[in-house]
Motif scaffolding. Structure first.
Motif, short mmCIF file in Angstrom:
data_model
loop_
_atom_site.label_atom_id
_atom_site.label_comp_id
_atom_site.label_asym_id
_atom_site.label_seq_id
_atom_site.Cartn_x
_atom_site.Cartn_y
_atom_site.Cartn_z
N TYR A 1 22.49 110.17 60.68
CA TYR A 1 23.16 110.80 59.54
C TYR A 1 24.58 110.27 59.37
O TYR A 1 25.05 110.08 58.25
N LEU A 2 25.26 110.04 60.47
CA LEU A 2 26.59 109.44 60.40
C LEU A 2 26.49 108.05 59.76
O LEU A 2 27.28 107.71 58.88
N GLY A 3 25.49 107.30 60.16
CA GLY A 3 25.26 105.98 59.57
C GLY A 3 24.97 106.07 58.08
O GLY A 3 25.50 105.29 57.28
N PHE A 4 24.15 107.04 57.69
CA PHE A 4 23.84 107.21 56.27
C PHE A 4 25.11 107.52 55.48
O PHE A 4 25.32 107.00 54.38
N ALA A 5 25.96 108.39 56.03
CA ALA A 5 27.21 108.74 55.33
C ALA A 5 28.10 107.51 55.19
O ALA A 5 28.70 107.30 54.12
N LEU A 6 28.17 106.69 56.23
CA LEU A 6 28.97 105.46 56.14
C LEU A 6 28.38 104.49 55.11
O LEU A 6 29.13 103.84 54.37
N ILE A 7 27.08 104.41 55.05
CA ILE A 7 26.43 103.55 54.04
C ILE A 7 26.81 104.02 52.65
O ILE A 7 27.15 103.21 51.78
N LEU A 8 26.78 105.32 52.43
CA LEU A 8 27.13 105.86 51.11
C LEU A 8 28.59 105.58 50.78
O LEU A 8 28.90 105.13 49.66
N VAL A 9 29.49 105.79 51.72
CA VAL A 9 30.91 105.51 51.49
C VAL A 9 31.11 104.02 51.23
O VAL A 9 31.84 103.62 50.31
N GLY A 10 30.46 103.18 52.01
CA GLY A 10 30.58 101.74 51.82
C GLY A 10 30.09 101.30 50.45
O GLY A 10 30.71 100.44 49.81
#
Length: 151
Positions: free
Chosen positions: A90-99
């Motif tokens: 989920y942390l990775g998904f959030a970073l993907i969205l921010v990126g």
């Protein structure tokens, strides 16, 4: 059966990515420059690596990665990236969205990332953690006491 949400987190992520793209079509923040795209792509890359690290640890432990059926967990994973965060996918998904938002140079879409994290934190994660607590009892409680939910 748990009271886990019925919308897979990847679908929620896809909706967030699409919504950011739509906002970008209607809000003129200027042309995407190589710098913005580079920073965004870098954050997407980091997010992808973090999420994949979580999947790899689950695969090593031979437990389910299905967030819709957390009660099927066969192992409490606390190795690798799970020593740093209880929710690397989920942390990775959030970073993907921010990126993605940064790469689009659409900063007005940043609240989408905040809503995404809030949704995961308040709707998706609690039933998963309840299922893990039911499966692993005090071992999960001890793990949760020493490793933070996000970072």
């Amino acid at each position: 059966m748990t009271n886990a949400p019925k919308v897979p987190p990847l679908v929620v992520l896809a909706a967030g990515l699409a919504l950011a793209w739509l906002i970008d079509r209607f809000v003129d923040e200027g042309a995407v420059t190589p710098v913005w795209f580079g920073w965004g792509a870098g954050v997407v890359g980091i997010g992808t690596a973090v999420a994949l690290a979580g999947v790899i640890e689950f695969r090593r432990a031979r437990t389910t990665v299905d967030p819709m059926r957390p009660e099927r967990a066969s192992a409490l994973v606390s190795s690798g990236i799970y020593r740093v965060t209880r929710n690397p996918m989920y942390l990775g998904f959030a970073l993907i969205l921010v990126g993605w938002i940064v790469a689009l140079r659409c900063l007005p879409a940043l609240p989408i990332a905040a809503v995404f994290v809030l949704y995961l934190d308040r709707v998706q994660i609690p039933p998963e953690e309840a299922a893990l607590q039911a499966c692993f009892g005090s071992a999960f409680d001890e793990y949760a006491s020493r490793v933070r939910r996000w970072l």
